[in-house]
Design an enzyme around this catalytic site. Sequence first.
Site, PDB file in Angstrom:
ATOM      1  N   ASN A 187       7.480  -5.269   4.119  1.00 47.30           N
ATOM      2  CA  ASN A 187       7.402  -4.089   3.299  1.00 47.30           C
ATOM      3  C   ASN A 187       5.969  -3.246   3.464  1.00 47.30           C
ATOM      4  OD1 ASN A 187       8.271  -2.036   1.336  1.00 47.30           O
ATOM      5  ND2 ASN A 187       6.449  -3.044   0.194  1.00 47.30           N
ATOM      6  N   TYR A 206       2.867   6.849  12.387  1.00 54.03           N
ATOM      7  CA  TYR A 206       3.565   6.434  11.146  1.00 54.03           C
ATOM      8  C   TYR A 206       5.149   6.533  11.545  1.00 54.03           C
ATOM      9  CZ  TYR A 206       5.824   5.934   6.615  1.00 54.03           C
ATOM     10  OH  TYR A 206       6.769   5.473   5.640  1.00 54.03           O
ATOM     11  N   LYS A 238       7.666   3.187  12.570  1.00 52.01           N
ATOM     12  CA  LYS A 238       8.765   3.053  11.818  1.00 52.01           C
ATOM     13  C   LYS A 238      10.117   2.973  12.723  1.00 52.01           C
ATOM     14  CE  LYS A 238       7.103   2.403   7.524  1.00 52.01           C
ATOM     15  NZ  LYS A 238       7.087   1.416   7.065  1.00 52.01           N
ATOM     16  N   THR A 253       6.101   8.328  -5.867  1.00 54.88           N
ATOM     17  CA  THR A 253       4.838   7.469  -6.174  1.00 54.88           C
ATOM     18  C   THR A 253       3.908   8.319  -6.675  1.00 54.88           C
ATOM     19  OG1 THR A 253       3.905   7.856  -3.996  1.00 54.88           O
ATOM     20  CG2 THR A 253       5.482   6.065  -4.218  1.00 54.88           C
TER      21      THR A 253
HETATM   22  N1  LIG Z   1       6.914   5.918  -0.469  1.00 45.42           N
HETATM   23  C1  LIG Z   1       7.631   6.513   0.157  1.00 45.42           C
HETATM   24  O1  LIG Z   1       7.944   7.558   0.028  1.00 45.42           O
HETATM   25  C2  LIG Z   1       8.091   5.859   1.181  1.00 45.42           C
HETATM   26  C3  LIG Z   1       9.169   6.311   1.900  1.00 45.42           C
HETATM   27  C4  LIG Z   1       9.786   5.723   3.103  1.00 45.42           C
HETATM   28  C5  LIG Z   1       9.071   4.317   3.468  1.00 45.42           C
HETATM   29  N2  LIG Z   1       8.156   4.036   2.766  1.00 45.42           N
HETATM   30  C6  LIG Z   1       7.604   2.439   3.065  1.00 45.42           C
HETATM   31  O2  LIG Z   1       7.762   1.491   2.147  1.00 45.42           O
HETATM   32  C7  LIG Z   1       6.941   0.788   2.372  1.00 45.42           C
HETATM   33  C8  LIG Z   1       6.128   0.646   0.918  1.00 45.42           C
HETATM   34  O3  LIG Z   1       5.640   1.852   0.648  1.00 45.42           O
HETATM   35  P1  LIG Z   1       5.012   2.295  -0.921  1.00 45.42           P
HETATM   36  O4  LIG Z   1       5.026   3.650  -1.055  1.00 45.42           O
HETATM   37  O5  LIG Z   1       5.519   1.200  -2.087  1.00 45.42           O
HETATM   38  O6  LIG Z   1       3.270   2.020  -0.738  1.00 45.42           O
HETATM   39  P2  LIG Z   1       2.324   1.438  -1.602  1.00 45.42           P
HETATM   40  O7  LIG Z   1       0.946   1.922  -0.924  1.00 45.42           O
HETATM   41  O8  LIG Z   1       2.519   1.889  -3.086  1.00 45.42           O
HETATM   42  O9  LIG Z   1       2.225   0.026  -1.415  1.00 45.42           O
HETATM   43  C9  LIG Z   1       1.810  -0.710  -0.247  1.00 45.42           C
HETATM   44  C10 LIG Z   1       1.208  -1.982  -0.573  1.00 45.42           C
HETATM   45  O10 LIG Z   1       0.901  -2.679   0.807  1.00 45.42           O
HETATM   46  C11 LIG Z   1      -0.485  -3.384   0.705  1.00 45.42           C
HETATM   47  N3  LIG Z   1      -0.980  -3.486   1.925  1.00 45.42           N
HETATM   48  C12 LIG Z   1      -1.419  -2.436   2.653  1.00 45.42           C
HETATM   49  N4  LIG Z   1      -1.680  -2.708   3.782  1.00 45.42           N
HETATM   50  C13 LIG Z   1      -1.603  -4.407   3.864  1.00 45.42           C
HETATM   51  C14 LIG Z   1      -1.832  -5.267   4.837  1.00 45.42           C
HETATM   52  N5  LIG Z   1      -2.587  -5.156   5.964  1.00 45.42           N
HETATM   53  N6  LIG Z   1      -1.584  -6.578   4.721  1.00 45.42           N
HETATM   54  C15 LIG Z   1      -0.970  -6.728   3.334  1.00 45.42           C
HETATM   55  N7  LIG Z   1      -0.436  -6.002   2.367  1.00 45.42           N
HETATM   56  C16 LIG Z   1      -1.009  -4.675   2.591  1.00 45.42           C
HETATM   57  C17 LIG Z   1      -1.143  -2.458  -0.006  1.00 45.42           C
HETATM   58  O11 LIG Z   1      -2.203  -3.078  -0.765  1.00 45.42           O
HETATM   59  C18 LIG Z   1      -0.147  -1.854  -1.238  1.00 45.42           C
HETATM   60  O12 LIG Z   1      -0.210  -3.007  -2.400  1.00 45.42           O
HETATM   61  C19 LIG Z   1       5.792   1.046   3.444  1.00 45.42           C
HETATM   62  O13 LIG Z   1       6.215   0.358   4.426  1.00 45.42           O
HETATM   63  C20 LIG Z   1       6.194   2.576   3.508  1.00 45.42           C
HETATM   64  O14 LIG Z   1       5.799   3.006   4.670  1.00 45.42           O
HETATM   65  C21 LIG Z   1       7.643   4.444   1.694  1.00 45.42           C
END
Ligand SMILES: NC(=O)c1ccc[n+]([C@@H]2O[C@H](COP(=O)([O-])OP(=O)(O)OC[C@H]3O[C@@H](n4cnc5c(N)ncnc54)[C@H](O)[C@@H]3O)[C@@H](O)[C@H]2O)c1
Length: 254
Positions: free
Chosen positions: A85, A153, A157, A188
């Site tokens: 994730n 990005y 994906k 968020t």
């Molecule tokens: N938030 C949205 O609207 C949304 C929508 C669609 C998809 N996503 C995807 O969902 C996933 C989680 O998103 P989120 O919004 O919860 O993000 P977030 O930024 O709240 O959390 C992401 C976490 O990943 C960790 N991270 C970053 N780089 C890292 C690395 N190299 N190694 C290990 N950990 C690492 C960060 O420290 C953080 O704790 C992502 O893949 C994002 O692309 C998010």
Amino acid sequence: MERLQDRVAVITGAGSGIGLATAHRFAQEGARVVCADVDEDSGAKAAAEVGGLFVRADVTSADDVARMYRTAYDTYGSVDIAFNNAGISPPDDDSILETGIDAWRRVQEVNLTSVYLCCKHVIPYMRRQGKGSIINTASFVAVMGSATSQISYTASKGGVLAMTRELGVQFAREGIRVNALCPGPVNTPLLQELFAKDPERAQRRLVHVPLGRFAEASEIAAAVAFLASDDSSFITASEFLVDGGISGAYVTPL
Ligand SMILES: NC(=O)c1ccc[n+]([C@@H]2O[C@H](COP(=O)([O-])OP(=O)(O)OC[C@H]3O[C@@H](n4cnc5c(N)ncnc54)[C@H](O)[C@@H]3O)[C@@H](O)[C@H]2O)c1
């Protein structure tokens, strides 16, 4: 519901957002949760909150990823669920006209190469067990175009989606299911801050969501728990959209 009783789940990016909400949901459903994150403070806090184990791992490092699953296996005796994730969406990844090669590569590494590494290193455990569920986080932007571009990005994906489909097909008869989770925009703190500053920008996006709001992280976590559990036993190689109807919409309600 305790659908994940005694299953061992490894979550990357467990320190924040969707990963954190899923760590809580998995624990509520009875799983033993390994919280992996590159950020030590938030990752360790998440693990403490859910009574799980923290492993510091940078998902772009093959050594870290291998150690993460080895630690999970050595501690709990199996690896049943992998929620791959962790991901980033930095501001220097923008229109293709503006985005430089370094920003492009960094996003590909963290969002796509990481999923390759996680799947590569977890599948051998699952093959030996003859079972497992892998959920890779893609996004609704993997299936739709956007005029407000984050080019690397989106491409990353799309890669996650295609790789997931292929792995789901390849390992289907070995009891391993592999699905791509495609969330819509999630409520968020970052998103809230951005949209508080710029209501027009928020409105431009919200108008496309039939449900009329962004998702809560707990709603995404509920879908991940379903994909992790045997309730989804006939679902593999899917693009699992949890997007409030965005991808199905043409004209939305006023
Ligand atoms: N938030 C949205 O609207 C949304 C929508 C669609 C998809 N996503 C995807 O969902 C996933 C989680 O998103 P989120 O919004 O919860 O993000 P977030 O930024 O709240 O959390 C992401 C976490 O990943 C960790 N991270 C970053 N780089 C890292 C690395 N190299 N190694 C290990 N950990 C690492 C960060 O420290 C953080 O704790 C992502 O893949 C994002 O692309 C998010």
